[in-house]
Design a protein around this motif. Structure first.
Motif, PDB file in Angstrom:
ATOM      1  N   UNK A   1       0.823  -1.211   0.000  1.00 32.53           N
ATOM      2  CA  UNK A   1       0.000   0.000   0.000  1.00 32.53           C
ATOM      3  C   UNK A   1       0.860   1.266   0.000  1.00 32.53           C
ATOM      4  N   UNK A   2       1.986   1.215   0.706  1.00 29.51           N
ATOM      5  CA  UNK A   2       2.895   2.361   0.712  1.00 29.51           C
ATOM      6  C   UNK A   2       3.510   2.565  -0.663  1.00 29.51           C
ATOM      7  N   UNK A   3       3.927   1.472  -1.306  1.00 29.33           N
ATOM      8  CA  UNK A   3       4.522   1.568  -2.643  1.00 29.33           C
ATOM      9  C   UNK A   3       3.522   2.087  -3.666  1.00 29.33           C
ATOM     10  N   UNK A   4       2.276   1.645  -3.571  1.00 26.77           N
ATOM     11  CA  UNK A   4       1.227   2.130  -4.479  1.00 26.77           C
ATOM     12  C   UNK A   4       0.998   3.626  -4.261  1.00 26.77           C
ATOM     13  N   UNK A   5       0.911   4.039  -3.001  1.00 30.15           N
ATOM     14  CA  UNK A   5       0.671   5.450  -2.687  1.00 30.15           C
ATOM     15  C   UNK A   5       1.792   6.347  -3.194  1.00 30.15           C
TER      16      UNK A   5
ATOM     17  N   UNK B   1       3.452   5.779  -5.917  1.00 32.30           N
ATOM     18  CA  UNK B   1       3.537   5.648  -7.367  1.00 32.30           C
ATOM     19  C   UNK B   1       4.615   4.697  -7.851  1.00 32.30           C
ATOM     20  N   UNK B   2       5.030   3.761  -6.978  1.00 34.80           N
ATOM     21  CA  UNK B   2       6.105   2.838  -7.337  1.00 34.80           C
ATOM     22  C   UNK B   2       5.604   1.517  -7.920  1.00 34.80           C
ATOM     23  N   UNK B   3       4.282   1.380  -8.035  1.00 33.20           N
ATOM     24  CA  UNK B   3       3.704   0.145  -8.579  1.00 33.20           C
ATOM     25  C   UNK B   3       2.924   0.467  -9.843  1.00 33.20           C
ATOM     26  N   UNK B   4       3.182  -0.279 -10.902  1.00 36.87           N
ATOM     27  CA  UNK B   4       2.430  -0.141 -12.148  1.00 36.87           C
ATOM     28  C   UNK B   4       1.267  -1.125 -12.104  1.00 36.87           C
ATOM     29  N   UNK B   5       0.108  -0.624 -11.682  1.00 33.19           N
ATOM     30  CA  UNK B   5      -1.044  -1.510 -11.491  1.00 33.19           C
ATOM     31  C   UNK B   5      -1.650  -1.989 -12.808  1.00 33.19           C
ATOM     32  N   UNK B   6      -1.114  -1.522 -13.933  1.00 32.59           N
ATOM     33  CA  UNK B   6      -1.533  -2.090 -15.219  1.00 32.59           C
ATOM     34  C   UNK B   6      -0.805  -3.409 -15.487  1.00 32.59           C
ATOM     35  N   UNK B   7       0.246  -3.667 -14.695  1.00 24.69           N
ATOM     36  CA  UNK B   7       1.039  -4.891 -14.877  1.00 24.69           C
ATOM     37  C   UNK B   7       0.860  -5.891 -13.741  1.00 24.69           C
ATOM     38  N   UNK B   8       0.592  -5.396 -12.534  1.00 27.05           N
ATOM     39  CA  UNK B   8       0.498  -6.274 -11.373  1.00 27.05           C
ATOM     40  C   UNK B   8      -0.645  -5.805 -10.480  1.00 27.05           C
ATOM     41  N   UNK B   9      -1.389  -6.767  -9.903  1.00 24.92           N
ATOM     42  CA  UNK B   9      -2.512  -6.416  -9.035  1.00 24.92           C
ATOM     43  C   UNK B   9      -2.696  -7.450  -7.938  1.00 24.92           C
ATOM     44  N   UNK B  10      -3.466  -7.070  -6.911  1.00 29.14           N
ATOM     45  CA  UNK B  10      -3.805  -7.991  -5.824  1.00 29.14           C
ATOM     46  C   UNK B  10      -4.870  -8.957  -6.332  1.00 29.14           C
ATOM     47  N   UNK B  11      -4.638 -10.265  -6.089  1.00 32.37           N
ATOM     48  CA  UNK B  11      -5.650 -11.243  -6.495  1.00 32.37           C
ATOM     49  C   UNK B  11      -6.282 -11.960  -5.302  1.00 32.37           C
ATOM     50  N   UNK B  12      -5.630 -11.871  -4.129  1.00 32.74           N
ATOM     51  CA  UNK B  12      -6.211 -12.498  -2.933  1.00 32.74           C
ATOM     52  C   UNK B  12      -5.528 -11.934  -1.707  1.00 32.74           C
ATOM     53  N   UNK B  13      -6.251 -11.868  -0.584  1.00 32.11           N
ATOM     54  CA  UNK B  13      -5.642 -11.446   0.675  1.00 32.11           C
ATOM     55  C   UNK B  13      -5.972 -12.431   1.780  1.00 32.11           C
ATOM     56  N   UNK B  14      -5.037 -12.618   2.685  1.00 34.63           N
ATOM     57  CA  UNK B  14      -5.225 -13.568   3.772  1.00 34.63           C
ATOM     58  C   UNK B  14      -6.147 -13.001   4.844  1.00 34.63           C
ATOM     59  N   UNK B  15      -6.706 -13.850   5.667  1.00 35.42           N
ATOM     60  CA  UNK B  15      -7.333 -13.376   6.906  1.00 35.42           C
ATOM     61  C   UNK B  15      -6.266 -12.716   7.777  1.00 35.42           C
ATOM     62  N   UNK B  16      -6.678 -11.966   8.778  1.00 30.45           N
ATOM     63  CA  UNK B  16      -5.721 -11.222   9.602  1.00 30.45           C
ATOM     64  C   UNK B  16      -5.004 -12.131  10.596  1.00 30.45           C
ATOM     65  N   UNK B  17      -3.847 -11.663  11.042  1.00 30.88           N
ATOM     66  CA  UNK B  17      -3.012 -12.392  11.993  1.00 30.88           C
ATOM     67  C   UNK B  17      -2.099 -11.393  12.706  1.00 30.88           C
ATOM     68  N   UNK B  18      -1.522 -11.738  13.876  1.00 31.29           N
ATOM     69  CA  UNK B  18      -0.597 -10.834  14.565  1.00 31.29           C
ATOM     70  C   UNK B  18       0.775 -10.873  13.893  1.00 31.29           C
ATOM     71  N   UNK B  19       1.418  -9.703  13.788  1.00 30.77           N
ATOM     72  CA  UNK B  19       2.710  -9.707  13.100  1.00 30.77           C
ATOM     73  C   UNK B  19       3.766  -8.902  13.853  1.00 30.77           C
ATOM     74  N   UNK B  20       4.287  -7.845  13.268  1.00 35.46           N
ATOM     75  CA  UNK B  20       5.465  -7.156  13.797  1.00 35.46           C
ATOM     76  C   UNK B  20       5.322  -6.764  15.268  1.00 35.46           C
TER      77      UNK B  20
END
Length: 284
Positions: free
Chosen positions: A196-200, A202-221
């Motif tokens: 999300x930071x990279x998209x915001x 402008x570092x991602x070309x969303x015409x070439x790559x996109x999100x196709x699935x997201x996991x359920x939530x979990x604890x991380x950092x």
């Protein structure tokens, strides 16, 4: 008067620490490119130094496993770990504790991203990926390896090597995005915050790559502190360190993580991560 007493207290601690030649050192898993990490954590070091009254240094490392090793060897006394690397470190140094996590880390998630050539489209079901090429992040990443592998195996009923024609490990989330966007790999798993930071930015070309699935939530950092810091830096140091991290409210510092704020964490928060890692063979 209260402010004066607090400043005097910090100054006395700093004097005692300097007199003993003690330096408080921390590290972080290298989940993004090195330049970004250096900018982020040198600012954090200055903040901790000012608030704690001890000399603070940031130790950069080249891999997730190197961060865990530095923690085990007492080269660092504090680390910004992912869920899995934090579990690994605390198992190696009993008595160490998770003390703070980002607000968002209570319900983190991974994105599966795909190059257009893969022919995948966004779905709430799990995407069929048989025969495609796939890249994880670091081998020890929670969001880039552990959770994606768990959901791949649970939904497709096979190990990744039985599903994909080629598997890679990019090393960090920024590289995962770059590799999938360029078509070197058709699908990859990435930390949603880095995406999300990279998209915001402008570092991602969303015409070439996109999100196709997201996991359920979990604890991380989380921030994990090494056992025994009170013995070295003085009574109550761990408590003051914890509060200093929770009080971090400078928008610039928070944006560099990026996190909205930091909230309390305890080791038990990461039991689900430990159990999942054991279930797929990433922990003994």
């Amino acid at each position: 008067m209260k402010l004066f007493k607090r400043c005097l207290f910090i100054a006395l601690i700093a004097f005692a620490s300097i007199a003993r030649g003690e330096v408080f050192t921390f590290t972080a898993i290298p989940d993004e490119d090195e330049t970004q990490l250096k900018l982020r954590f040198e600012k954090v070091a200055r903040y901790l130094e000012k608030e704690l009254g001890v000399e603070v240094k940031y130790l950069p490392v080249k891999s997730y496993s190197a961060a865990v090793t530095a923690f085990r060897n007492n080269q660092v006394q504090l680390a910004w770990f992912g869920g899995l690397s934090g579990v690994q470190a605390r198992r190696l140094v009993p008595g160490s504790d998770a003390i703070a996590q980002g607000f968002e880390d209570q319900f983190f998630k991974s994105y599966f991203i795909a190059h257009k050539s893969a022919g995948l489209t966004p779905t709430t079901g799990f995407p069929g990926m048989s025969g495609l090429t796939f890249t994880f992040g670091s081998k020890d990443s929670t969001s880039g390896r552990l959770m994606p592998q768990f959901y791949i195996e649970r939904n497709l009923g096979k190990r990744p090597k039985e599903i994909f024609s080629r598997i890679g490990f990019s090393g960090d989330h920024s590289r995962t995005i770059a590799l999938v966007q360029s078509g070197v790999y058709q699908v990859g798993a990435v930390n949603y915050k880095v995406w999300e930071t990279a998209v915001a930015k402008g570092k991602v070309d969303t015409s070439k790559v996109e999100i196709v699935w997201e996991t359920p939530s979990y604890p991380d950092y989380q921030w994990t502190v090494r056992a025994g810091v009170n013995d070295v830096y003085g009574d109550g140091f761990k408590t003051r360190l914890t509060q200093t991290l929770l009080d971090m409210n400078d928008p610039e510092l928070l944006a560099s993580f990026p996190r909205k704020s930091f909230v309390p964490a305890v080791n038990q928060d990461y039991l689900p991560i430990e159990e999942l890692a054991q279930s797929i063979g990433l922990l003994d």
